[in-house]
Design an enzyme around this catalytic site. Structure first.
Site, PDB file in Angstrom:
ATOM      1  N   GLY A 158       7.211  -1.201  -2.451  1.00  0.00           N
ATOM      2  CA  GLY A 158       6.552  -2.391  -1.724  1.00  0.00           C
ATOM      3  C   GLY A 158       6.893  -3.734  -1.513  1.00  0.00           C
ATOM      4  CE1 TYR A 209      -6.655  -1.818  -4.263  1.00  0.00           C
ATOM      5  CE2 TYR A 209      -7.904  -3.379  -5.506  1.00  0.00           C
ATOM      6  CZ  TYR A 209      -6.953  -3.096  -4.879  1.00  0.00           C
ATOM      7  OH  TYR A 209      -5.726  -4.046  -5.238  1.00  0.00           O
ATOM      8  CB  SER A 211      -6.269  -5.041  -8.792  1.00  0.00           C
ATOM      9  OG  SER A 211      -7.580  -5.844  -8.185  1.00  0.00           O
ATOM     10  CG  ASN A 228       3.998  -4.864  -5.355  1.00  0.00           C
ATOM     11  OD1 ASN A 228       2.997  -5.738  -5.769  1.00  0.00           O
ATOM     12  ND2 ASN A 228       4.281  -4.638  -3.991  1.00  0.00           N
TER      13      ASN A 228
HETATM   14  P1  NAP Z   1       0.444  -6.144   1.060  1.00  0.00           P
HETATM   15  O1  NAP Z   1       0.761  -7.531   1.601  1.00  0.00           O
HETATM   16  O2  NAP Z   1      -0.556  -5.378   1.989  1.00  0.00           O
HETATM   17  O3  NAP Z   1       1.939  -5.090   1.001  1.00  0.00           O
HETATM   18  C1  NAP Z   1       1.823  -3.905   0.640  1.00  0.00           C
HETATM   19  C2  NAP Z   1       3.130  -3.414   0.251  1.00  0.00           C
HETATM   20  O4  NAP Z   1       3.011  -2.047   0.005  1.00  0.00           O
HETATM   21  C3  NAP Z   1       4.107  -3.488   1.767  1.00  0.00           C
HETATM   22  O5  NAP Z   1       5.189  -3.689   1.256  1.00  0.00           O
HETATM   23  C4  NAP Z   1       3.867  -1.884   2.179  1.00  0.00           C
HETATM   24  O6  NAP Z   1       4.950  -1.540   2.969  1.00  0.00           O
HETATM   25  C5  NAP Z   1       4.000  -1.220   0.792  1.00  0.00           C
HETATM   26  N1  NAP Z   1       3.218   0.011   0.789  1.00  0.00           N
HETATM   27  C6  NAP Z   1       1.706   0.750   0.988  1.00  0.00           C
HETATM   28  N2  NAP Z   1       1.690   1.838   0.983  1.00  0.00           N
HETATM   29  C7  NAP Z   1       3.006   2.263   0.493  1.00  0.00           C
HETATM   30  C8  NAP Z   1       3.362   3.380   0.391  1.00  0.00           C
HETATM   31  N3  NAP Z   1       2.830   4.650   0.611  1.00  0.00           N
HETATM   32  N4  NAP Z   1       4.816   3.836   0.012  1.00  0.00           N
HETATM   33  C9  NAP Z   1       5.882   2.459  -0.011  1.00  0.00           C
HETATM   34  N5  NAP Z   1       5.025   1.267   0.265  1.00  0.00           N
HETATM   35  C10 NAP Z   1       4.027   1.307   0.492  1.00  0.00           C
HETATM   36  O7  NAP Z   1      -0.208  -6.103  -0.230  1.00  0.00           O
HETATM   37  P2  NAP Z   1       0.016  -7.239  -1.638  1.00  0.00           P
HETATM   38  O8  NAP Z   1      -1.448  -8.020  -1.643  1.00  0.00           O
HETATM   39  O9  NAP Z   1       1.087  -7.987  -1.477  1.00  0.00           O
HETATM   40  O10 NAP Z   1      -0.500  -6.324  -2.971  1.00  0.00           O
HETATM   41  C11 NAP Z   1       0.654  -5.663  -3.521  1.00  0.00           C
HETATM   42  C12 NAP Z   1       0.155  -4.935  -4.772  1.00  0.00           C
HETATM   43  O11 NAP Z   1      -0.822  -5.948  -5.379  1.00  0.00           O
HETATM   44  C13 NAP Z   1      -0.905  -3.733  -4.472  1.00  0.00           C
HETATM   45  O12 NAP Z   1      -0.880  -2.849  -5.353  1.00  0.00           O
HETATM   46  C14 NAP Z   1      -2.191  -4.452  -4.442  1.00  0.00           C
HETATM   47  O13 NAP Z   1      -3.117  -3.492  -4.779  1.00  0.00           O
HETATM   48  C15 NAP Z   1      -2.121  -5.429  -5.798  1.00  0.00           C
HETATM   49  N6  NAP Z   1      -3.096  -6.440  -5.701  1.00  0.00           N
HETATM   50  C16 NAP Z   1      -3.186  -7.396  -4.484  1.00  0.00           C
HETATM   51  C17 NAP Z   1      -4.019  -8.427  -4.730  1.00  0.00           C
HETATM   52  C18 NAP Z   1      -4.337  -9.596  -3.558  1.00  0.00           C
HETATM   53  O14 NAP Z   1      -5.169 -10.493  -3.795  1.00  0.00           O
HETATM   54  N7  NAP Z   1      -3.550  -9.501  -2.610  1.00  0.00           N
HETATM   55  C19 NAP Z   1      -4.936  -8.453  -5.671  1.00  0.00           C
HETATM   56  C20 NAP Z   1      -4.837  -7.528  -6.816  1.00  0.00           C
HETATM   57  C21 NAP Z   1      -3.801  -6.696  -6.728  1.00  0.00           C
HETATM   58  P3  NAP Z   1       5.000  -1.830   4.283  1.00  0.00           P
HETATM   59  O15 NAP Z   1       5.305  -3.266   4.679  1.00  0.00           O
HETATM   60  O16 NAP Z   1       6.165  -0.893   4.972  1.00  0.00           O
HETATM   61  O17 NAP Z   1       3.957  -1.385   5.025  1.00  0.00           O
END
Ligand code: NAP
Length: 244
Positions: free
Chosen positions: A14, A157, A144, A92
């Site tokens: 990701g 989640y 998270s 990630n």
């Molecule tokens: P995001 O902006 O939605 O980006 C998600 C990324 O994961 C994208 O690169 C997406 O690829 C990829 N992805 C999703 N499903 C996938 C799959 N089945 N196989 C391969 N790649 C996949 O998310 P983010 O906020 O950066 O979050 C990243 C991580 O941090 C996640 O695990 C999330 O749960 C965790 N997190 C985020 C937050 C927050 O506040 N943002 C807080 C706590 C934890 P595409 O671009 O091709 O769709």
């Protein structure tokens, strides 16, 4: 501390957007060659790859659904053949399907566990032979605050991220004598597509008064990679919302 990762090869699942993209960039700044995994947004992944190239290290993009075992094995083979054996793995990739208790379906539950939790198992199993052979490895799982708190996404989640922290400790305990550390980072409310596109969250509930940045998460990841004595831990960053 300036961490030198020259000669290291990292895979960020990701890595095309948000937190994963920021992690890919700090790894590149430290000198690591980087493989950027994504699911479908090739243009975003190529944009981050171009930024890595501008920094200097070798880079590649690799499409794979990390919830699928065959796709993961094929991805690891492609990265190893192109860049070399992976010694830094950042699990990630994740999804956040917002559901209440009563509208959560079995399909939502299974998909969330597969993408957020099973993927970390699949990717870790696939890279371990290379890390063991080198007697050095760093695995960082992006959990998270929802692993321990209510969060705004749903109980599926919560369960996926709590499971990821259990996976982190399980691997850490079993790999500690082989030069491989396994840790988790637990962010809360980082300004990415995941938060801005769905979660009805406001920065006003965060004591620091703003959302976190992806770069701030990436800095913690880099700190964990540079520390050989820390393993099995989860490092939280939440702008003062929660304390472990
Ligand atoms: P995001 O902006 O939605 O980006 C998600 C990324 O994961 C994208 O690169 C997406 O690829 C990829 N992805 C999703 N499903 C996938 C799959 N089945 N196989 C391969 N790649 C996949 O998310 P983010 O906020 O950066 O979050 C990243 C991580 O941090 C996640 O695990 C999330 O749960 C965790 N997190 C985020 C937050 C927050 O506040 N943002 C807080 C706590 C934890 P595409 O671009 O091709 O769709």
């Amino acid at each position: 501390m300036h961490l030198n990762l020259d000669g290291r090869i990292a895979l960020v699942t990701g890595g095309s957007r948000g937190i994963g993209a920021a992690i890919a960039l700090v790894l590149a700044e430290a000198g690591a060659a980087v493989a950027i995994n994504y699911r479908e947004r090739a243009v975003d992944a190529e944009r981050i790859a171009a930024a890595v190239t501008a920094i200097g290290p070798r880079v590649m993009t690799v499409a794979a659904d990390v919830s699928n075992g065959e796709a993961v094995v094929s991805m690891i083979r492609t990265v190893t053949e192109t860049l070399g054996p992976i010694d830094i793995l950042i699990n990630n990739a994740g999804i956040a399907l917002i559901r209440g208790i009563d509208d959560l379906t079995e399909a939502d539950f299974d998909q969330t566990i597969s993408v957020n939790l099973k993927s970390a198992f699949l990717c870790t199993q696939a890279v371990l032979p290379y890390m063991r052979a080198q007697g050095w490895g760093r695995i960082v799982n992006i959990s998270s605050g929802a692993a321990r708190g209510a969060g705004g996404v749903g109980l599926h989640y919560n369960a996926s991220k709590a499971g990821m922290e259990g996976l982190t400790r399980g691997y850490a305990a079993r790999l500690v004598k082989q030069g491989i550390t396994v840790n988790a980072v637990a962010p809360s409310l980082i300004e990415t597509d995941m938060v801005t596109s769905g979660l009805a969250s406001s920065a006003s509930r965060i004591p620091v008064g703003r959302f976190g940045t992806s770069k701030e998460v990436a800095q913690v990841v880099l700190m964990l990679i540079g520390n050989a004595y820390m393993t099995g831990q989860t490092i939280a960053l939440s702008g003062g919302m929660a304390f472990n």
